[in-house]
Design a protein around this motif. Structure first.
Motif, short mmCIF file in Angstrom:
data_model
loop_
_atom_site.label_atom_id
_atom_site.label_comp_id
_atom_site.label_asym_id
_atom_site.label_seq_id
_atom_site.Cartn_x
_atom_site.Cartn_y
_atom_site.Cartn_z
N VAL A 1 -11.73 9.59 -12.30
CA VAL A 1 -11.96 8.33 -11.59
C VAL A 1 -13.29 7.68 -11.96
CG1 VAL A 1 -10.57 9.08 -9.63
CG2 VAL A 1 -13.03 9.47 -9.59
N GLN B 1 -12.32 9.02 -3.10
CA GLN B 1 -13.39 9.62 -2.28
C GLN B 1 -12.82 10.67 -1.33
OE1 GLN B 1 -12.98 6.43 -3.05
NE2 GLN B 1 -14.89 5.26 -3.03
N GLU C 1 0.81 -1.21 0.00
CA GLU C 1 0.00 0.00 0.00
C GLU C 1 0.85 1.27 0.00
OE1 GLU C 1 -4.29 -0.40 1.58
OE2 GLU C 1 -2.99 -0.84 3.29
N GLN D 1 -5.84 2.59 0.30
CA GLN D 1 -5.57 3.03 -1.06
C GLN D 1 -6.85 3.16 -1.90
OE1 GLN D 1 -2.21 3.36 -2.24
NE2 GLN D 1 -2.90 4.10 -4.22
N LYS D 2 -7.77 2.20 -1.77
CA LYS D 2 -8.95 2.19 -2.64
C LYS D 2 -9.92 3.33 -2.37
CE LYS D 2 -11.49 -1.13 0.26
NZ LYS D 2 -12.17 -2.45 0.28
N TYR D 3 -9.79 3.99 -1.20
CA TYR D 3 -10.69 5.08 -0.86
C TYR D 3 -10.08 6.47 -1.08
CZ TYR D 3 -13.72 1.57 1.26
OH TYR D 3 -14.54 0.47 1.47
N SER E 1 -2.01 12.31 -2.90
CA SER E 1 -3.09 11.38 -3.22
C SER E 1 -3.41 11.36 -4.71
CB SER E 1 -4.35 11.72 -2.42
OG SER E 1 -4.13 11.56 -1.03
N LYS F 1 -14.36 2.63 -15.66
CA LYS F 1 -13.28 1.69 -15.41
C LYS F 1 -12.29 1.59 -16.57
CE LYS F 1 -16.02 -1.21 -12.30
NZ LYS F 1 -16.54 -2.56 -12.04
N VAL G 1 -3.15 7.91 -6.69
CA VAL G 1 -4.33 7.38 -7.38
C VAL G 1 -4.04 7.19 -8.86
CG1 VAL G 1 -6.69 7.93 -8.11
CG2 VAL G 1 -6.02 8.27 -5.73
N ASP H 1 -1.86 4.16 -9.30
CA ASP H 1 -2.60 2.94 -8.97
C ASP H 1 -3.63 2.60 -10.05
OD1 ASP H 1 -3.37 0.83 -7.07
OD2 ASP H 1 -5.23 1.95 -6.88
N LYS H 2 -4.31 3.61 -10.57
CA LYS H 2 -5.39 3.37 -11.54
C LYS H 2 -4.86 3.06 -12.94
CE LYS H 2 -9.08 4.38 -8.94
NZ LYS H 2 -10.17 3.42 -8.66
#
Length: 403
Positions: free
Chosen positions: A395, A285, A134, A280-282, A327, A398, A331, A334-335
């Motif tokens: 974001v 938001q 992470e 990480q996944k949040y 962040s 997909k 992100v 990661d994405k």
């Protein structure tokens, strides 16, 4: 959730962020005194000239960042960060002897070159150390030390100036902040160095090919422009708050330093708490929520009736803008699953001009009689609004957008 575990290079990164931050914010803190001594007083049409200094620094940083990516790919992250830290600290020390504005421009060019290497590589340095665990949490936590550096520099310089200690002493003190980080980075750690090997030894052709791949990803450009506005929003507050406290609300150098320290501690809280408690996944938001809060708090800053209300609002802004920069980078990496080091560097190449352009623009607006420094602060919520809209677009969905 797993506990954060740090090694020696993590502590070197923390110290590097502190030194880098102190070197970046010391000039805004001493600017009213420095500008007076070098004959471009802020209260007599000199705000544009002061903003131009940061614009020059930002331009040098972008050039340096572009070069740093190739140097780090060839020689290694640690080996490229070290000379950057040397150069930045040396340039801040040289500013002590500035006889005029022109000399200061040259100093800012060299400071920007050193800071460019730090801005480009400190984050991917942490990313590579924790690639499999992470990394976004570690990136957010380590970026908290940027805000620690802001707090130390602003309070320390504010106390010095309030005690009538010359601004040159404050600059020299900040220049020495780079020494501990240099020492830790200079001493190699074999176990941690092995983790950095993925980011080393690439040929120029490989770096170029990975760069083209990044540029061809259409969704990347949404993050790229978003971090431009994120940098602008953060630096509208970072650069001009000390002058806002002193020129608009009549505060002392000590009070302006304390206000900046509150902003910095807010950023520390926002970044470190995000690193410790937001998976990480949040992070997307988190960014949208913090962006919305920042817009509301930022709109209220020009209407603050006194110094203490400014301090409250600035602190809240610090908490909410703190997670933006690290962040957004995390992100995006990661994405999109692109080369992480290059992605961090190229995103910073957008963020730094955002810092410089908005800093200069706010100073130019501050020189306009019917706007002034007070209402130029509306640039901050405007930039954050644009950032938030772009992140929502980035974001959503997909699939990657391929140009």
């Amino acid at each position: 959730m797993q506990k954060l575990i740090f090694g020696r290079y993590d502590y070197a990164a923390f110290l590097t962020f502190i030194a880098y931050a102190a070197g970046s914010v010391i000039f805004p803190v001493v600017m009213p005194d420095l500008a007076h001594d070098l004959n471009f007083p802020l209260n007599d049409g000199g705000m544009g000239a002061a903003g131009a200094l940061h614009f020059v620094r930002s331009g040098a940083m972008v050039v340096s960042m572009a070069c740093s990516g190739f140097l780090a790919a060839r020689f290694g992250l640690r080996e490229t960060i070290l000379p950057g830290l040397f150069l930045m600290s040396g340039a801040v020390a040289a500013a002590v002897f500035a006889p005029n504005y022109a000399f200061l421009i040259v100093v800012m060019l060299f400071a920007g070159m050193g800071e460019g290497a730090l801005e480009a590589l400190a984050t991917p340095f942490v990313q590579e150390l924790h690639r499999d665990n992470e990394p976004g949490r570690y990136v957010n936590f380590s970026h908290g030390f940027w805000s620690v550096g802001v707090a130390l520099a602003t309070v320390g310089a504010g106390v010095m100036l309030n005690c009538r200690i010359p601004w040159q002493v404050a600059l020299l003190t900040v220049a020495l902040c780079g020494v501990p980080g240099i020492v830790l980075l200079f001493l190699p750690s074999k176990s941690e160095q092995r983790k950095l090997e993925n980011a080393k030894g690439q040929s120029t052709a490989e770096v170029f090919a990975n760069t083209v791949k990044i540029f061809r990803n259409g969704r990347f450009w949404l993050y790229f422009i978003a971090i431009f506005f994120a940098g602008g929003g953060e630096w509208c507050l970072t650069f001009w708050t000390p002058s806002f406290i002193r020129l608009v609300h009549g505060g002392s150098a000590l009070v302006s330093g304390m206000a900046m320290a509150l902003f910095a501690f807010g950023m520390v809280a926002g970044r470190m708490l995000s690193g410790m408690f937001v998976p990480q996944k949040y992070l997307p938001q988190l960014l949208v929520g913090c962006g919305t809060f920042s817009i509301v708090a930022g709109i209220l800053v020009p209407f603050a009736p006194n110094i203490w209300s400014v301090c409250v609002l600035i602190t809240l802004c610090g908490v909410s803008v703190g997670p933006f920069w690290p962040s957004i980078q995390s992100v995006c990496v990661d994405k999109l699953k692109l080369d992480s080091t290059l992605t961090y560097i190229i995103l910073s190449c957008a963020g730094i001009p955002g810092c410089g352009i908005f800093t200069w623009l706010q100073g130019a607006l501050g020189d306009v009689e019917f706007i002034g420094l007070r209402y130029s602060f509306f640039l901050m919520p405007l930039s954050v609004l644009l950032m938030t809209v772009l992140l929502l677009a980035a974001v959503s969905g997909k699939k990657k957008i391929i140009a």
